[in-house]
Design a protein around this motif. Sequence first.
Motif, PDB file in Angstrom:
ATOM      1  N   LYS A 177      14.864  -0.726   5.233  1.00 16.44           N
ATOM      2  CA  LYS A 177      15.431  -1.999   4.796  1.00 16.44           C
ATOM      3  C   LYS A 177      16.174  -2.708   5.918  1.00 16.44           C
ATOM      4  CE  LYS A 177      16.122  -0.686  -0.079  1.00 16.44           C
ATOM      5  NZ  LYS A 177      15.401  -1.781  -0.738  1.00 16.44           N
TER       6      LYS A 177
ATOM      7  N   ALA B 163       9.567  -0.687   2.522  1.00 13.91           N
ATOM      8  CA  ALA B 163      10.437  -1.383   1.573  1.00 13.91           C
ATOM      9  C   ALA B 163      11.621  -0.528   1.144  1.00 13.91           C
ATOM     10  CB  ALA B 163       9.629  -1.813   0.348  1.00 13.91           C
TER      11      ALA B 163
ATOM     12  N   GLU C   7       2.467   0.997  -4.588  1.00  9.93           N
ATOM     13  CA  GLU C   7       3.903   0.705  -4.663  1.00  9.93           C
ATOM     14  C   GLU C   7       4.496   1.233  -5.965  1.00  9.93           C
ATOM     15  OE1 GLU C   7       6.513  -3.140  -5.887  1.00  9.93           O
ATOM     16  OE2 GLU C   7       4.623  -3.492  -4.842  1.00  9.93           O
TER      17      GLU C   7
ATOM     18  N   GLU D 120      11.316  -7.747  -0.056  1.00 12.37           N
ATOM     19  CA  GLU D 120      10.644  -7.046  -1.138  1.00 12.37           C
ATOM     20  C   GLU D 120       9.185  -6.786  -0.779  1.00 12.37           C
ATOM     21  OE1 GLU D 120      11.155  -9.304  -4.677  1.00 12.37           O
ATOM     22  OE2 GLU D 120      13.280  -8.834  -4.872  1.00 12.37           O
ATOM     23  N   ALA D 121       8.542  -5.942  -1.575  1.00  7.44           N
ATOM     24  CA  ALA D 121       7.172  -5.518  -1.278  1.00  7.44           C
ATOM     25  C   ALA D 121       6.200  -6.700  -1.258  1.00  7.44           C
ATOM     26  CB  ALA D 121       6.714  -4.466  -2.291  1.00  7.44           C
TER      27      ALA D 121
END
Length: 906
Positions: free
Chosen positions: A173, A169, A624, A180-181
């Motif tokens: 990119k 993430a 995360e 997004e995660a």
Amino acid sequence: QFQRVLPCPAVSCFVEMSEGKDCRSVSSAGGMQLLKPKEEDVGTKLKTLNQKPEVPKKMQINSFQEKNVKSLENDEKPSTSVPVVGNQAKHEKPEEDFASDEPPFKKIKSTTCPEGKPVKNLGGNKVKEEFEMNWDIVQALSEITNVEPWVCANLIRLFREENTIPFIARYRKELINNLEADALREVQQALEELRTVAKKTHTMIQKLKKEGKLSGCLLTALLNCRTLEELDHVTAPYKTGSKGTKAQRAKQLGLEPAALSLLQNPMELNLFSYIRPTTKGLSTIQEVEAGVQHILADIFAKDKDTLDFIRKLCQQRYICIQSALAKVSSKSGNEKDIDKFQLYHEFSCNIKNIHHHQILAINRGENLKILTVKVNIPDGVKNEFCWWCVNERWRPKQFLQPDLMRILRNSVEDSYKRLIYPLLCREFRSKLTSDAEKESVMMFGRNLRQLLLTSPVRGRTLMGVDPGYKHGCKLAIISPTSQILHTDVVYLHSGQGFHEAEKIKRLLLRYSCNTVVIGNGTACRETEAYFADLIMKKYFAPLDVVYCIVSEAGASIYSVSPEASKEMPDLDPNLRSAVSIARRVQDPLAELVKIEPKHIGVGMYQHDVSQTLLKATLDSVVEECVSFVGVDINICSEILLRHIAGLNANRAKNIIEWREKNGPFINREQLKEVKGLGPKSFQQCAGFIRFNQEYIKTFCGETHAAGQMVRTVSAQGKKKSKPTPCASRQPNPLDQTCIHPESYNIAMRFLSFIGGNANDIGKSDMQQKVNAVIQKEGLEGIAKRLNTTVHTLQLIIDGLTQPEGFDIRTDFDKPDFKRSIVCFEDLSVGTVLTGKVENATPFGVFVDIGVGKAGLIPVRNITEAKLSKVKKKRSLGLGPGERVEVKVLNVDIPRLRITLDLIRVL
């Protein structure tokens, strides 16, 4: 009456196989194509599916290296999502000044361009899986998740190379189109489900082949399965212990040729010739007709075109799910439990419109035998389906006599009623349940993330209070650095309140503590009222004391855990919970990672969903959050460290042992010296580890004076130890940023380009220089000049301009400190209050407004216009810990229910 048409493919296949003919492929006017191998080819195909050609390991590595070197040479044009075509790419030699060229595998250079160069799509959309199916895994994954195929192909390769979600993430990119995660987790889960289907399919193929039951048509049907429900439908008759279906028993009686003949050559069919008076199942013409009907129904129910038609038909019609109070439960059931499901005693809703929480509630009621549930498919679907089967899909080649036509119609109706309708019901309910579970888990994950990212309260001495009646309220005072200064027990609710107030005042004055943190468990409101009353009377003067309420979910579990015993060995478990409550305000992330995520209690129906999926998602969310916040490698705890991407309990323990033995880490490169932390682990974790530069410089100055700048490093494996140059013991200012070591060379070129210095990272001068260059050149222009991507360049700019010690949690909400409380009776319609979000669900958000009962903001009242710009930008809804301004819409005193309207997010 009936015109002669092309034979239907499935029937032709059945006939040709029964005659021993080769049945490779047959196609119909509808365009369907079934690939049917010869019977003797089945084993050969299985062998090629499950076995890879044997290539020497060394040859594989060399081939991989050559391919990737070529890729690196060609991947010079900045391109994030579209492959470079033709001669557009410039051919230049790859740079050799890599800061970190560590690959996914130990001696193979990664195709993901570790130094941050522009990259192409990773080798197209074709991905070879261990278990091949008749469908393409990239296309299937794209259809399930609505993510572009090229992104799915890249993600499959990234996950295969054991890259973590935080790493992908943040540092890949350009390969994932900036997903997004949460989206990455959804793709990962869908990928695992598809692989599970493929693995189980091939296991079943091997089993059926061993038992001699595998035919070419069955093999094709198995390889076409995309879901476990389809696989169960195809393999149900072949499971161990099964008595066999009605169709199988009819085939054993020798009626299969009659069934196939009815469709292919009905003019020559004579059912009376199959009568055997002494054989059960063949003794009368009615039994023979029933057997033929069962075989035809089985053929229809397993035909792909037939199932596709009925599914498409259902999508266009009103299909509803209905629930009702079970007769048994209404007579002999727990009235309290029955009342909980009052909304679903007579409930009906279109399956396209039903909410996820409603599905979970219905399922729970059904499991408790309180509700009966069914899927209602209108008769119009059945009628249209039967007409289509008789007149289109299964129309006979020749004229049918009325008796045979009756058998055909009965077979279609029997197939629908006995086989297809139950299959559709299972599929609908399985899909609804699966989607509801995933949404519940995702909601739990979003709530957990917002709770973990609650802004820490720095620089305060805190008093944690674990409320209680009989056994008293446990107190713990902790310093701004989380050290335990004092612990005690006070009895506030047993007639000793005034005497205990003196003790509390002495403690607050002694440690200059003006912030009280109260757990929200038993006796919370009474304890809150006690402190609020003393504060309003200015009892603690000259201290201006404030208090806040914090969730104590999981605190009691943690207090008796091995981690708590190791951290606070001399403290009573009851007092440990008070320490945990205080630390949850001081640094929520560092404290909450010590607790099993599902015990934090910010979800919905968490005990009803898949526990495997729930644990995997919550662990991923914790990883995360910890990774994106980052940890200071020289002061963080082992528990916090093990949640960094690429690390685990053993690696975290080894890092702590290395730190205790060798002193603090000076730079990220020293992580490579830690036992068990190989190139892949280093690649995943390095960007999320921070270094306090002032502390490092002080330490380096002391070691330099002592003449200890050279260290001998014990290499891993069988290599001999070698001296590490002094440069490896030098601090690197980039180590305090979010920039990955693989992009250090680009960061240094960028610094040179703007005329900056690495020692100015995070200062206002750096921000001014960066802004001036961006305004002049533009991000894309600078990226091309530096031969990198815009995403990588933006990450470098963020790392260079963020102040030292930057914490992403400063953008999130802090606890709501109060001095007084509002009573439930004080509420009236129209009252405007400030509250804190306790929990978020698909049907609304619960807000603590300080009256002892949370109010509900229905989801319809939470509009995008009421959310802040930051929330919209991050695609975040309301979550635990956020402060909101609300208006009371309704107060139901008998039921203690409060309905709120959201005014704005504070």
